[in-house]
Every structure is written in C-alpha cells, then in structure tokens.
Scaffold this active site. Structure first.
Site, short mmCIF file in Angstrom:
data_model
loop_
_atom_site.label_atom_id
_atom_site.label_comp_id
_atom_site.label_asym_id
_atom_site.label_seq_id
_atom_site.Cartn_x
_atom_site.Cartn_y
_atom_site.Cartn_z
N GLU A 15 40.83 41.91 33.24
CA GLU A 15 41.22 43.16 33.00
C GLU A 15 41.72 43.02 31.23
OE1 GLU A 15 44.63 46.63 33.68
OE2 GLU A 15 44.33 44.98 35.07
N GLU A 49 49.59 41.14 42.62
CA GLU A 49 48.81 40.66 41.49
C GLU A 49 49.39 39.19 41.26
OE1 GLU A 49 48.35 43.63 38.56
OE2 GLU A 49 48.51 45.23 40.01
#
Length: 418
Positions: free
Chosen positions: A333, A222
C-alpha cells in the site's frame, strides 16, 4: 475653552493608542495561548506514551528504545484493561514452525535483528518501546491524530466503483481470499527500503486480517513493514502493527501508541528499524509473520520469525473478529497525494514491477491461512487486486519451497502512469 479642547483631543488620542496597542497585542496573546495549549497537549501525550524505563538503549538510527516493565505498557492506561490478566503465552499455536526467517542470495542467512540490537537488549520482565519524541507529535496534523491511519485506507477488491476507492489517495497491489471463515494468516515478506516522494506519504507491505463488511464498523488487524517519514521522522524500514474496530474512525493505532496490543516479548520493538534489508540484484532478506486466533481465549496473537511470539490483541477489542475473519489480504500500500498534479513517484515494495522477478521485485512467499480446524493451509481461491496496474502491479505463482507466492510493487509515476 482652548484648554478643554486640547484636553479632549489628548484623551481621544490616548484612547486610540490604547485601542491600537490592544489590537496589536491580541493576536500575539491568542497565538501564545494557542501555542501554550499545544505544548501542554504535546507534553501530556509524551508523558502518557513514554513510561519510566528500567534501561534505555540508543539505536544507531537515532531511536531511543526504552525497556519498560511489562505491566506499565500503554495498553493498561485504558479502563477496559484495568482487571486484565496478561496472558504470557498462547494456549494454542498453529503447527509447522517457520523456516529460516531471513534468506540471502549471495551471503549466509543472518539472524533476524533490529538495528537497536547492535547497542544492547532489554532484560527479562520488560518490553522494548520506541520512545516518542516531541518532533514526532509536532509532525502530526494534531496530537489526537498521531499514530492513526486515515479513514478508508483498506483495499476493497470487491468494490463496484474503483474510482471511489482511489479518491482516498491510497493505492494497493494485493492478493486476497474471502468467502470463508479465517482464523489467522501467515507470510514471509521480502524487506526493502522504498523511496518516498512526500513526507506525508508512506509505503508499506503487510498482512490484513479483516472482519465484517467494508462499513463503518470494519475490524482490522495488520502487521508488516513500512517506511513513513510522517510517523517516524525518517526513511527507515520499520516493523509495525495496526488495529481498528471501526474502520479507522476512532479506535486503534500503530504499534503501542494507544491501548490495544499487549506485548509480552522483550526482544522485538514495534516501530523499530529492521536490519538488514534487501538490495537490487544483491542480497535478499525477508521476515516471517503469523497472526492467529487462540481458540481457547479468543485473543489474536502475533509471531515474528520462528521464535518471537510478540503479544496479542485481546478479543474484547473487536466485534466481528471476536468470532473470525471474513477476508485476508497480503500485499503493498502507498499514499498517492498527487501533490504536483501528477501520480506520486513513491515506490511500493522494491520500486520494481513484478515481472522483474527475484532479486529485483519484492515478494510474499509461503502465504497461508489458519482454517476452522486451527491448521495452517494454502489459501483457496486466491485472487489479486490493484487500482492501477501501470503504477503498481501483482503477479501470483505457486511451487517449490515458496508454496503460494506473489511478486508485487512498482515505481509509481512512469511513462505509463503519468
């Protein structure tokens, strides 16, 4: 007899007093012992993370950036890295360089920078590492948990039970592709500073490169930007990376806070503030990120902007990703802790819904994947996913010099998201 009786009584009271003071002292002693153990753990971890610096730079945001020797970075503390030879450059690089890495609506494009650059740079042969402070560790639930994500925080768009997903407290607004083998992903990501309601919540925008099914052995790489008061102690927008090979259970961490990612670049610091950032209906800024697999060595590389190759995750860290990724995700997120029984007001992206468009809503543009021929191409079958579109939403588009793009985000709690 009377003297004996008084003597016994005195001895009884002495015993009672000794017992009383012992009981009073025990919790304090236990507390001091516990505190001493915690302090020892904290200092040991600080010594492990903060390597001797060739040069230290004080950033305007309060960070200290230590320029440490390349071979002294935390990755090499792990036995698996003992005989690892640093790869100083990828043997393969996908074609087509990035365009300007920052764009502005009302001003000339400005060069990619981080806030600490205003006060200096790191010399060749070193890498910049954000110094970990005692307060950083004390904010964590434990020294062991510092720098780690919580389990089950990856968005699962194919899940048959959306309620099960939201139980983790993480919410998303993403675009994604699956059903093929992927060897990398790219995007240009609009940079904002979303407001965070609770210190234990965060807001981020990132690329996920995922391998395997959504089980206990899921692999993930990520990269993106985040605002995380718990991790960094402030509300600044920061560049970050993460990796795990077991769905966040025991492996992986943010940035350089454990063995894993090997940095080779001396100009960009993981976890350091990004500067400048976008404002509502004024200047817009974005960063470009590319993650790709070098087919000759098998390592996964990270590039920031059009010239900063930052480093790589060695292939041996992973199981599924040692071959290829099975899903790519792009998007936002947040953590929704519902601390007051209501949905959090923590913002995602700019804090505005996608339908507000450029200059108001946050975007990802020029999203691409690296295919089996090691070429960058537009993703086929791009889909979207969000748990609660009234809180955070996503809308895709295509065209012009933005290629495949989407707007995403939202304010969190609002009349339609109670």
């Amino acid at each position: 007899m009377e003297m004996q009786s008084r003597s016994k009584t005195m001895r009884f009271f002495v015993v009672l007093l000794v017992f009383f003071f012992a009981e009073m002292a025990a919790p304090a002693t236990a507390g001091r012992s516990s505190l001493s153990t915690q302090n020892l753990e904290v200092q040991t971890q600080l010594n492990l993370l903060n390597k001797p610096a060739v040069k230290s730079i004080k950033s305007p945001d309060g960070d200290i950036i230590d320029c440490i020797k390349l071979a002294h970075q935390p990755a090499f503390d792990h036995p698996l890295f003992k005989d690892h030879k640093i790869q100083m450059a990828p043997k393969f690089h996908p074609e087509r360089a990035f365009a300007d890495s920052k764009v502005s609506l009302k001003a000339k494009p400005r060069k990619i920078t981080q806030l600490w650059h205003l006060n200096g740079r790191c010399p060749e042969g070193t890498i910049p590492v954000r110094r970990t402070k005692e307060d950083d560790l004390l904010r964590a639930s434990s020294v062991k948990a510092f720098g780690k994500k919580r389990h089950k925080s990856i968005p699962q768009p194919r899940s048959a039970d959306p309620d099960l997903i939201s139980q983790s407290g993480h919410q998303h607004a993403i675009a994604y592709v699956d059903g093929d083998k992927y060897y990398g992903a790219k995007a240009t990501i609009n940079v904002w500073e979303p407001k965070i309601q609770q210190p234990n919540e965060f807001s981020l925008s990132q690329i996920w490169v995922l391998g395997g099914a959504f089980g206990e052995d899921l692999n993930s790489i990520e990269a993106g930007w985040q605002v995380s008061p718990d991790l960094y102690g402030d509300n600044h927008t920061r560049l970050f990376t993460y990796w795990t090979s077991d769905a966040y259970q025991a492996t992986g961490c943010y940035n350089l806070l454990c063995s894993g990612f090997i940095q080779i670049n001396n100009e960009i610091a993981m976890g350091a503030s990004i500067y400048p950032i976008s404002g509502y209906h004024i200047s817009q800024y974005d960063i470009s990120l590319l993650v790709w697999k070098d087919p000759t060595e098998g390592n996964w590389w990270l590039q920031f902007g059009n010239k900063y190759v930052l480093g790589y995750w060695p292939a041996f860290l992973f199981s599924y990703l040692s071959d290829s990724a099975s899903m790519i995700e792009w998007g936002g997120e947040v953590v929704n802790s519902e601390s007051d029984g209501q949905h959090t007001s923590t913002q995602m992206g700019s804090g505005h819904f996608p339908n507000e468009g450029f200059g108001k809503a946050s975007y990802f543009k020029n999203i691409e994947i690296v295919d089996g021929s090691n070429n960058l191409r537009v993703p086929k079958g791009l889909a979207t996913f969000t748990e609660q579109s009234n809180c955070y939403d996503v809308q895709t588009g295509k065209g012009g010099n933005w290629g495949n793009y989407f707007y995403y985000g939202g304010p969190g709690r609002n009349p339609n998201c109670p």
